[in-house]
Design an enzyme around this catalytic site. Sequence first.
Site, PDB file in Angstrom:
ATOM      1  N   HIS A 204       1.330   0.812 -13.270  1.00 59.77           N
ATOM      2  CA  HIS A 204       2.079  -0.373 -13.700  1.00 59.77           C
ATOM      3  C   HIS A 204       3.573  -0.048 -13.687  1.00 59.77           C
ATOM      4  CE1 HIS A 204       2.800  -4.180 -15.646  1.00 59.77           C
ATOM      5  NE2 HIS A 204       3.630  -3.547 -16.466  1.00 59.77           N
TER       6      HIS A 204
ATOM      7  N   GLU B 102       6.728   6.126  -9.125  1.00 55.99           N
ATOM      8  CA  GLU B 102       5.299   5.793  -8.975  1.00 55.99           C
ATOM      9  C   GLU B 102       4.659   6.723  -7.964  1.00 55.99           C
ATOM     10  OE1 GLU B 102       4.311   1.657  -8.242  1.00 55.99           O
ATOM     11  OE2 GLU B 102       6.074   0.974  -9.326  1.00 55.99           O
TER      12      GLU B 102
ATOM     13  N   LEU C 294      -9.850  -7.007 -13.176  1.00 54.60           N
ATOM     14  CA  LEU C 294     -11.269  -6.644 -13.073  1.00 54.60           C
ATOM     15  C   LEU C 294     -12.059  -7.265 -14.227  1.00 54.60           C
ATOM     16  CD1 LEU C 294     -10.101  -4.826 -10.947  1.00 54.60           C
ATOM     17  CD2 LEU C 294     -11.414  -2.917 -11.851  1.00 54.60           C
TER      18      LEU C 294
ATOM     19  N   ASP D 255      -8.876  -0.818 -19.223  1.00 54.28           N
ATOM     20  CA  ASP D 255      -9.858  -1.312 -20.194  1.00 54.28           C
ATOM     21  C   ASP D 255      -9.916  -2.838 -20.050  1.00 54.28           C
ATOM     22  OD1 ASP D 255      -7.689  -2.331 -21.520  1.00 54.28           O
ATOM     23  OD2 ASP D 255      -7.930  -1.106 -23.326  1.00 54.28           O
ATOM     24  N   GLU D 256     -10.503  -3.516 -21.034  1.00 57.29           N
ATOM     25  CA  GLU D 256     -10.742  -4.949 -20.866  1.00 57.29           C
ATOM     26  C   GLU D 256      -9.473  -5.794 -21.018  1.00 57.29           C
ATOM     27  OE1 GLU D 256     -12.808  -2.831 -22.194  1.00 57.29           O
ATOM     28  OE2 GLU D 256     -14.818  -3.272 -21.417  1.00 57.29           O
ATOM     29  N   GLY D 257      -8.385  -5.221 -21.498  1.00 57.07           N
ATOM     30  CA  GLY D 257      -7.151  -5.986 -21.672  1.00 57.07           C
ATOM     31  C   GLY D 257      -6.283  -5.951 -20.420  1.00 57.07           C
TER      32      GLY D 257
ATOM     33  N   GLY E 145       0.791  -1.236   0.000  1.00 59.63           N
ATOM     34  CA  GLY E 145       0.000   0.000   0.000  1.00 59.63           C
ATOM     35  C   GLY E 145       0.818   1.278   0.000  1.00 59.63           C
TER      36      GLY E 145
ATOM     37  N   ASN F 174       1.729   3.082  -2.590  1.00 60.66           N
ATOM     38  CA  ASN F 174       1.123   4.055  -3.505  1.00 60.66           C
ATOM     39  C   ASN F 174      -0.114   4.693  -2.881  1.00 60.66           C
ATOM     40  OD1 ASN F 174       2.419   4.339  -6.299  1.00 60.66           O
ATOM     41  ND2 ASN F 174       2.535   2.130  -5.904  1.00 60.66           N
TER      42      ASN F 174
ATOM     43  N   ASP G 255      -3.324  -4.413 -18.838  1.00 58.31           N
ATOM     44  CA  ASP G 255      -2.428  -3.250 -18.916  1.00 58.31           C
ATOM     45  C   ASP G 255      -2.425  -2.604 -20.298  1.00 58.31           C
ATOM     46  OD1 ASP G 255      -1.659  -3.609 -16.210  1.00 58.31           O
ATOM     47  OD2 ASP G 255      -0.192  -5.110 -16.792  1.00 58.31           O
TER      48      ASP G 255
HETATM   49  C1  GRF Z   1       3.688  -1.326  -7.436  1.00 56.23           C
HETATM   50  O1  GRF Z   1       4.936  -1.697  -7.936  1.00 56.23           O
HETATM   51  C2  GRF Z   1       2.738  -1.079  -8.574  1.00 56.23           C
HETATM   52  O2  GRF Z   1       3.370  -0.571  -9.713  1.00 56.23           O
HETATM   53  C3  GRF Z   1       2.201  -2.450  -8.861  1.00 56.23           C
HETATM   54  O3  GRF Z   1       2.083  -3.060  -7.606  1.00 56.23           O
HETATM   55  C4  GRF Z   1       2.996  -2.453  -6.696  1.00 56.23           C
HETATM   56  C5  GRF Z   1       2.190  -1.976  -5.534  1.00 56.23           C
HETATM   57  O4  GRF Z   1       2.998  -1.491  -4.495  1.00 56.23           O
HETATM   58  N1  GRF Z   1       0.954  -2.356  -9.588  1.00 56.23           N
HETATM   59  P1  GRF Z   1       2.336  -0.795  -3.251  1.00 56.23           P
HETATM   60  O5  GRF Z   1       1.360  -1.810  -2.637  1.00 56.23           O
HETATM   61  O6  GRF Z   1       1.637   0.445  -3.711  1.00 56.23           O
HETATM   62  O7  GRF Z   1       3.467  -0.497  -2.311  1.00 56.23           O
END
Ligand code: GRF
Length: 204
Positions: free
Chosen positions: A111, A176, A95, A143-145, A14, A16, A147
């Site tokens: 991503h 990020e 999803l 979207d549906e794909g 968590g 991010n 990434d």
């Molecule tokens: C990150 O590397 C993000 O790019 C990927 O999953 C990881 C999540 O990290 N989708 P955190 O849980 O936000 O620390």
Amino acid sequence: MRPKRIAVFISGRGSNFAAILGEINKGEINGRITVVISDNPAAAGLRYADENGIECAVFQKNRGEPKNDYFARISTFLKERNIDLIVLAGFMKLLTPNIIQEYRNRILNIHPALLPSFPGVHAQKQALDYGVKFSGCTVHFIDEGVDTGPIVLQEAVPVHQGDTEEMLAGRILEKEHKIFPRAVKLFCDNKLVSKGRHVYIKER
Ligand code: GRF
């Protein structure tokens, strides 16, 4: 403009989510995190949400439950809370089309690679194995794909000789934590305009 109501989906650490919450608490984002949802009751991010007085909800898929039904349950829960934006911050389930359609251009994902390169899992390892000199991170609408959705923001980082997966992942993660809150802020200010695959940022 009323603050946007945000649901953050996590499965683990968590960081991010914490970065976005930090910017909200500084008053930088015109939104509030209404709820944090996890498919994993042990996700560290849930504790952090709870400590910060944010509602937490664990949604686990029941044995034999179709994935569509699982996401329909989540979707009903989100509707009861009038959620404007879903933020996927390390949520490890793909999803299903029902929820994607309901929240078209209102689900952001981060991503850890420069899409369309290295989609799916272990993006940092994929980049190292391929031998690229730059990788990075991408915020995109879902979207549906896998990434494949329209790209909102990207940031590049160099790949250094001798990098391990952890070293590269750490360098990417720093970026990020910058671009994900920035994308959420743009969304909350109604500055993201989607036209097909393209996401334009309104200047003012
Ligand atoms: C990150 O590397 C993000 O790019 C990927 O999953 C990881 C999540 O990290 N989708 P955190 O849980 O936000 O620390």
